[in-house]
Design a protein around this motif. Sequence first.
Motif, PDB file in Angstrom:
ATOM      1  N   ALA A  94       8.696  -0.499 -23.709  1.00  0.00           N
ATOM      2  CA  ALA A  94       7.501   0.322 -23.656  1.00  0.00           C
ATOM      3  C   ALA A  94       6.748   0.200 -24.964  1.00  0.00           C
ATOM      4  O   ALA A  94       7.309  -0.089 -26.021  1.00  0.00           O
ATOM      5  CB  ALA A  94       7.896   1.776 -23.409  1.00  0.00           C
ATOM      6  N   SER A  95       5.440   0.417 -24.915  1.00  0.00           N
ATOM      7  CA  SER A  95       4.635   0.421 -26.121  1.00  0.00           C
ATOM      8  C   SER A  95       5.030   1.607 -26.999  1.00  0.00           C
ATOM      9  O   SER A  95       5.368   2.684 -26.504  1.00  0.00           O
ATOM     10  CB  SER A  95       3.153   0.514 -25.745  1.00  0.00           C
ATOM     11  N   ILE A  96       5.009   1.393 -28.319  1.00  0.00           N
ATOM     12  CA  ILE A  96       5.422   2.432 -29.254  1.00  0.00           C
ATOM     13  C   ILE A  96       4.321   2.660 -30.285  1.00  0.00           C
ATOM     14  O   ILE A  96       3.757   1.709 -30.819  1.00  0.00           O
ATOM     15  CB  ILE A  96       6.728   2.042 -29.968  1.00  0.00           C
ATOM     16  N   VAL A  97       4.023   3.931 -30.544  1.00  0.00           N
ATOM     17  CA  VAL A  97       3.166   4.303 -31.667  1.00  0.00           C
ATOM     18  C   VAL A  97       4.106   4.720 -32.789  1.00  0.00           C
ATOM     19  O   VAL A  97       4.702   5.799 -32.747  1.00  0.00           O
ATOM     20  CB  VAL A  97       2.211   5.448 -31.294  1.00  0.00           C
ATOM     21  N   PRO A  98       4.307   3.868 -33.816  1.00  0.00           N
ATOM     22  CA  PRO A  98       5.298   4.165 -34.856  1.00  0.00           C
ATOM     23  C   PRO A  98       4.725   5.030 -35.974  1.00  0.00           C
ATOM     24  O   PRO A  98       3.611   4.806 -36.452  1.00  0.00           O
ATOM     25  CB  PRO A  98       5.662   2.774 -35.375  1.00  0.00           C
TER      26      PRO A  98
ATOM     27  N   THR B  92       3.839   4.878 -23.088  1.00  0.00           N
ATOM     28  CA  THR B  92       3.859   4.791 -24.554  1.00  0.00           C
ATOM     29  C   THR B  92       4.692   5.921 -25.154  1.00  0.00           C
ATOM     30  O   THR B  92       4.620   7.080 -24.724  1.00  0.00           O
ATOM     31  CB  THR B  92       2.419   4.859 -25.107  1.00  0.00           C
ATOM     32  N   GLU B  93       5.490   5.561 -26.162  1.00  0.00           N
ATOM     33  CA  GLU B  93       6.321   6.531 -26.871  1.00  0.00           C
ATOM     34  C   GLU B  93       5.835   6.697 -28.304  1.00  0.00           C
ATOM     35  O   GLU B  93       5.359   5.745 -28.919  1.00  0.00           O
ATOM     36  CB  GLU B  93       7.787   6.085 -26.880  1.00  0.00           C
ATOM     37  N   ILE B  94       5.991   7.898 -28.826  1.00  0.00           N
ATOM     38  CA  ILE B  94       5.722   8.179 -30.230  1.00  0.00           C
ATOM     39  C   ILE B  94       7.061   8.149 -30.951  1.00  0.00           C
ATOM     40  O   ILE B  94       8.010   8.821 -30.538  1.00  0.00           O
ATOM     41  CB  ILE B  94       5.045   9.545 -30.417  1.00  0.00           C
ATOM     42  N   ALA B  95       7.141   7.344 -32.016  1.00  0.00           N
ATOM     43  CA  ALA B  95       8.426   7.146 -32.687  1.00  0.00           C
ATOM     44  C   ALA B  95       8.354   7.540 -34.154  1.00  0.00           C
ATOM     45  O   ALA B  95       7.438   7.130 -34.868  1.00  0.00           O
ATOM     46  CB  ALA B  95       8.852   5.680 -32.561  1.00  0.00           C
ATOM     47  N   PHE B  96       9.343   8.326 -34.592  1.00  0.00           N
ATOM     48  CA  PHE B  96       9.487   8.686 -35.999  1.00  0.00           C
ATOM     49  C   PHE B  96      10.547   7.768 -36.605  1.00  0.00           C
ATOM     50  O   PHE B  96      11.744   7.943 -36.380  1.00  0.00           O
ATOM     51  CB  PHE B  96       9.896  10.157 -36.137  1.00  0.00           C
ATOM     52  N   PHE B  97      10.091   6.771 -37.363  1.00  0.00           N
ATOM     53  CA  PHE B  97      10.966   5.754 -37.916  1.00  0.00           C
ATOM     54  C   PHE B  97      11.003   5.837 -39.443  1.00  0.00           C
ATOM     55  O   PHE B  97      10.186   6.500 -40.067  1.00  0.00           O
ATOM     56  CB  PHE B  97      10.471   4.352 -37.538  1.00  0.00           C
ATOM     57  N   GLY B  98      11.949   5.111 -40.026  1.00  0.00           N
ATOM     58  CA  GLY B  98      11.939   4.867 -41.453  1.00  0.00           C
ATOM     59  C   GLY B  98      12.773   5.793 -42.300  1.00  0.00           C
ATOM     60  O   GLY B  98      13.068   5.495 -43.445  1.00  0.00           O
ATOM     61  N   GLY B  99      13.166   6.929 -41.774  1.00  0.00           N
ATOM     62  CA  GLY B  99      13.958   7.867 -42.555  1.00  0.00           C
ATOM     63  C   GLY B  99      15.117   8.400 -41.743  1.00  0.00           C
ATOM     64  O   GLY B  99      15.530   7.805 -40.754  1.00  0.00           O
ATOM     65  N   SER B 100      15.649   9.509 -42.177  1.00  0.00           N
ATOM     66  CA  SER B 100      16.722  10.186 -41.426  1.00  0.00           C
ATOM     67  C   SER B 100      16.114  11.450 -40.847  1.00  0.00           C
ATOM     68  O   SER B 100      16.237  12.551 -41.397  1.00  0.00           O
ATOM     69  CB  SER B 100      17.896  10.504 -42.354  1.00  0.00           C
ATOM     70  N   PHE B 101      15.424  11.274 -39.722  1.00  0.00           N
ATOM     71  CA  PHE B 101      14.544  12.310 -39.194  1.00  0.00           C
ATOM     72  C   PHE B 101      15.256  13.637 -38.984  1.00  0.00           C
ATOM     73  O   PHE B 101      14.740  14.700 -39.344  1.00  0.00           O
ATOM     74  CB  PHE B 101      13.912  11.829 -37.882  1.00  0.00           C
TER      75      PHE B 101
END
Length: 338
Positions: free
Chosen positions: A7-11, A59-68
Amino acid sequence: MGRTVRASIVPLFIPHMGCPHHCSFCDQKSISGQQQRVTPETVAEELREAFAHEQPLGTEIAFFGGSFTCLPEDLMCAFLEQAAPFLQSGQAAALRCSTRPDGITPGILQLLKKYGMKTVELGAQSLDETVLLRNRRGHTPQDVYSAVKLLRENGFRVGLQIMTGLPGDTPETLEKTVRGVLEMHPDMLRIYPTVVLRQTMLESWMLDGSFQPMGLDEAVEVCADILERMEQAGIPVIRLGLHASQTLEADMVAGAYHPAFRELCESRIIRRKIDRQLMAFSAGSSLLLQVSPGDVSRTVGQKRSNITHWQQMGYQVKVRAADVQPGSLLLTEDLTKD
């Protein structure tokens, strides 16, 4: 080779925020002030810009890059609140995040479910205790197994992230990791060969001679093997190699990086398959290898590396696009040769 349709992701990248540890491979930009601070307000602006254009269905919204999930609860909720309107309007289908294995509790999962989180990716990196300790990960292999179990019990899709070539990693410890991943059978997997970045512990260990990073060709061999095993087990590998960026290429000092790392691994798998088939032909044979149009590039190999490899084995192999199934490799005598 088959590709996973995603699926498309909004990172939304929240670098290092919430992480209680400083791992050997992480850079120090977050604590040196070199990165722009991410706030709920900046996240809201990013989302408005992204959804000002029509996004694909699912489309999914993704919280990346850290330890959410290690963020203070009020801050985590503030980020999630910014995404809520886009879920309610149907512009986004779900949320996903990446976090640490020890950042998963029943209470946190209930909170994530309330806001529409469907997928959680865990940065496992290794499933060997000594490798985790050596690299200052701050969690245990059991934390990974426990987190995956808890996520599954609460209906989440589970992703895992592993690294190859870390300090202390050996063929035996990596095999333990791979077997553990196969046992847990996540819904998706990311594989990252170790890259040494500036201002990291890895860089200091490399400079003092206590760590020798894996070279590109060795990493391709190792990761191609893992990729093939995961594909055979039906575990989608959604990322293989670090995402190419100018920042990464400027900050890296050593390690197994290539902007088309996945294609190198897929090409190596094809090479191995053809190597086995060549045993049925006499040395010096001229052969025709028919593949689907989409498989031509990785079959030939970057800079014709596979063609050269087969020539060194004593075979002349011509690769031709044909009307065959993707992933099919049809090797025959070349009857069109002069």
